[in-house]
Design a protein around this motif. Structure first.
Motif, mmCIF file in Angstrom:
data_model
loop_
_atom_site.group_PDB
_atom_site.id
_atom_site.type_symbol
_atom_site.label_atom_id
_atom_site.label_comp_id
_atom_site.label_asym_id
_atom_site.label_seq_id
_atom_site.Cartn_x
_atom_site.Cartn_y
_atom_site.Cartn_z
ATOM 1 N N LEU A 1 -11.953 17.592 -16.876
ATOM 2 C CA LEU A 1 -10.523 17.416 -17.153
ATOM 3 C C LEU A 1 -10.286 17.214 -18.643
ATOM 4 N N THR A 2 -9.302 17.899 -19.166
ATOM 5 C CA THR A 2 -8.919 17.708 -20.562
ATOM 6 C C THR A 2 -8.005 16.494 -20.678
ATOM 7 N N GLU A 3 -7.835 16.025 -21.906
ATOM 8 C CA GLU A 3 -6.967 14.871 -22.129
ATOM 9 C C GLU A 3 -5.526 15.177 -21.716
ATOM 10 N N GLY A 4 -5.068 16.396 -22.008
ATOM 11 C CA GLY A 4 -3.708 16.767 -21.659
ATOM 12 C C GLY A 4 -3.480 16.776 -20.158
ATOM 13 N N LEU A 5 -4.443 17.282 -19.397
ATOM 14 C CA LEU A 5 -4.304 17.318 -17.946
ATOM 15 C C LEU A 5 -4.341 15.916 -17.363
ATOM 16 N N VAL A 6 -5.176 15.043 -17.916
ATOM 17 C CA VAL A 6 -5.227 13.654 -17.437
ATOM 18 C C VAL A 6 -3.888 12.959 -17.666
ATOM 19 N N LEU A 7 -3.306 13.166 -18.830
ATOM 20 C CA LEU A 7 -2.011 12.554 -19.117
ATOM 21 C C LEU A 7 -0.926 13.089 -18.179
ATOM 22 N N GLN A 8 -0.983 14.386 -17.875
ATOM 23 C CA GLN A 8 -0.001 14.961 -16.950
ATOM 24 C C GLN A 8 -0.184 14.396 -15.543
ATOM 25 N N LEU A 9 -1.423 14.254 -15.107
ATOM 26 C CA LEU A 9 -1.684 13.681 -13.792
ATOM 27 C C LEU A 9 -1.249 12.221 -13.730
ATOM 28 N N LEU A 10 -1.452 11.481 -14.810
ATOM 29 C CA LEU A 10 -0.981 10.096 -14.851
ATOM 30 C C LEU A 10 0.538 10.033 -14.713
ATOM 31 N N PHE A 11 1.218 10.948 -15.392
ATOM 32 C CA PHE A 11 2.685 11.010 -15.279
ATOM 33 C C PHE A 11 3.086 11.306 -13.836
ATOM 34 N N ASP A 12 2.418 12.281 -13.211
ATOM 35 C CA ASP A 12 2.755 12.666 -11.844
ATOM 36 C C ASP A 12 2.553 11.516 -10.864
ATOM 37 N N VAL A 13 1.418 10.824 -10.985
ATOM 38 C CA VAL A 13 1.104 9.741 -10.055
ATOM 39 C C VAL A 13 2.084 8.581 -10.219
ATOM 40 N N ARG A 14 2.386 8.216 -11.452
ATOM 41 C CA ARG A 14 3.320 7.109 -11.669
ATOM 42 C C ARG A 14 4.726 7.487 -11.205
ATOM 43 N N PHE A 15 5.137 8.725 -11.442
ATOM 44 C CA PHE A 15 6.449 9.173 -10.991
ATOM 45 C C PHE A 15 6.556 9.090 -9.468
ATOM 46 N N LEU A 16 5.514 9.525 -8.773
ATOM 47 C CA LEU A 16 5.518 9.456 -7.311
ATOM 48 C C LEU A 16 5.597 8.014 -6.813
ATOM 49 N N SER A 17 4.831 7.131 -7.439
ATOM 50 C CA SER A 17 4.836 5.740 -7.009
ATOM 51 C C SER A 17 6.176 5.071 -7.266
ATOM 52 N N GLU A 18 6.906 5.504 -8.312
ATOM 53 C CA GLU A 18 8.222 4.951 -8.592
ATOM 54 C C GLU A 18 9.263 5.458 -7.586
ATOM 55 N N VAL A 19 9.227 6.743 -7.278
ATOM 56 C CA VAL A 19 10.187 7.313 -6.328
ATOM 57 C C VAL A 19 9.921 6.794 -4.915
ATOM 58 N N MET A 20 8.640 6.702 -4.534
ATOM 59 C CA MET A 20 8.275 6.290 -3.174
ATOM 60 C C MET A 20 7.783 4.850 -3.175
ATOM 61 N N ALA A 21 8.437 3.997 -3.928
ATOM 62 C CA ALA A 21 7.928 2.640 -4.159
ATOM 63 C C ALA A 21 7.767 1.846 -2.875
ATOM 64 N N SER A 22 8.661 2.032 -1.899
ATOM 65 C CA SER A 22 8.573 1.267 -0.651
ATOM 66 C C SER A 22 7.901 2.077 0.445
ATOM 67 N N GLY A 23 7.058 3.024 0.041
ATOM 68 C CA GLY A 23 6.436 3.878 1.040
ATOM 69 C C GLY A 23 5.348 3.207 1.849
ATOM 70 N N GLY A 24 4.914 2.020 1.470
ATOM 71 C CA GLY A 24 3.876 1.331 2.211
ATOM 72 C C GLY A 24 2.748 0.902 1.292
ATOM 73 N N ASN A 25 2.027 -0.133 1.691
ATOM 74 C CA ASN A 25 0.970 -0.680 0.837
ATOM 75 C C ASN A 25 -0.152 0.314 0.602
ATOM 76 N N ALA A 26 -0.440 1.174 1.609
ATOM 77 C CA ALA A 26 -1.546 2.121 1.458
ATOM 78 C C ALA A 26 -1.279 3.086 0.320
ATOM 79 N N GLY A 27 -0.055 3.620 0.262
ATOM 80 C CA GLY A 27 0.269 4.556 -0.795
ATOM 81 C C GLY A 27 0.301 3.913 -2.157
ATOM 82 N N VAL A 28 0.886 2.713 -2.243
ATOM 83 C CA VAL A 28 0.981 2.021 -3.525
ATOM 84 C C VAL A 28 -0.394 1.647 -4.042
ATOM 85 N N ASP A 29 -1.251 1.104 -3.189
ATOM 86 C CA ASP A 29 -2.601 0.744 -3.606
ATOM 87 C C ASP A 29 -3.396 1.979 -4.009
ATOM 88 N N GLY A 30 -3.208 3.074 -3.273
ATOM 89 C CA GLY A 30 -3.920 4.296 -3.603
ATOM 90 C C GLY A 30 -3.507 4.863 -4.941
#
Length: 284
Positions: A143-172
């Protein structure tokens, strides 16, 4: 279950109300279990299609082109410039919207379906996390640095939108973020981190209308916590009421002018009366 017409639901409710109390409780319990099982199958089906689509779109050269350049100054006053993503990957947005549309078809977004909605969001979040984790397991070292940063953005965005989706998703998502952060240079990540999360927060605010049905669950959970505490402040959960700041509620200046005009007119009347009397005396 979500496609049943309103007339059919009314007939079912009338039929239940005609039963004895003990039998009605038994039937309602069985119907509740059937409904939960149906929603579990529905959530798994949608999550499976979402996960497969995410896996197909993840690639080593999948860093988004929507990046912005940020310029800062270090402790010595030297200017430093670097680029960070400010939008999630296109397939992340696409599959979130597909899940949202499927939820609307199943009539998930209602006050009576909060538990089913949480189940649905947890399944979707888990599907994303599994797809990202599988991708890292296969290509973690390439993985390149740029792809890692993009994946970090994607994961954090998902966790913010689906914040109450359940402990399993948030912990994951938390574990996935930590794994991605470890692949970056610690000094570089310390520089990028606050600006990257700031970009995520901005984009979440921009999407609050598009994904409002997912994100409103956080507000409802907040309201429930507020109501459960007698000493809590209810102002943070109140709606923003439009204010009309330019209404002429009070006009002291106009009032003062009116008084001045009335006083001036009253003063002119005796003067006019005196002039008329003088003219009458001359004529006589």
């Amino acid at each position: 279950a979500g496609m049943v017409g309103d007339g059919a639901m009314t007939s079912a409710q009338l039929a239940l109300s005609s039963l004895d109390f003990a039998k009605r409780v038994d039937v309602e319990g069985k119907l509740g279990k059937l409904s939960l099982s149906a929603y579990e199958l529905f959530a798994k089906s949608v999550a499976k299609s979402v996960g497969e689509a995410v896996e197909e779109n993840l690639s080593l050269d999948g860093a988004a082109t929507n990046w912005e350049e940020i310029s800062i100054k270090d402790t010595e006053g030297n200017s430093i410039s670097f680029s960070l993503p400010h939008t999630p990957s296109a397939f992340v947005m696409d599959q979130l919207f597909s899940a949202l549309s499927a939820g609307h078809k199943a009539r998930l977004f209602g006050k009576t379906n909060l538990s089913n909605l949480k189940l649905f969001k947890a399944s979707i979040t888990t599907a994303y996390i599994r797809a990202f984790t599988k991708f890292l397991d296969a290509h973690g070292e390439g993985l390149t640095e740029g792809l890692v940063l993009q994946l970090l953005f994607d994961v954090r965005f998902l966790s913010e939108v689906m914040a109450s989706g359940g402990n399993a998703g948030v912990d994951g998502s938390t574990r996935l973020e930590q794994r991605l952060e470890q692949s970056l240079d610690p000094i570089d990540w310390a520089t990028y981190e606050p600006y990257l999360w700031k970009n995520v927060g901005r984009f979440v605010q921009r999407c609050c209308l598009l994904f409002g049905d997912f994100m409103d669950q956080r507000k409802q959970d907040k309201e429930m916590k507020t109501k459960s505490s007698s000493q809590s402040n209810i102002l943070p959960t109140s709606e923003n009421v439009p204010r009309f700041n330019l209404l002429p509620i009070s006009s002291p200046k106009l009032f003062d002018i009116g008084v001045y005009i009335d006083t001036e007119v009253a003063a002119q009347k005796p003067a006019e009366k005196g002039s008329k009397d003088k003219k009458a005396e001359k004529g006589s």
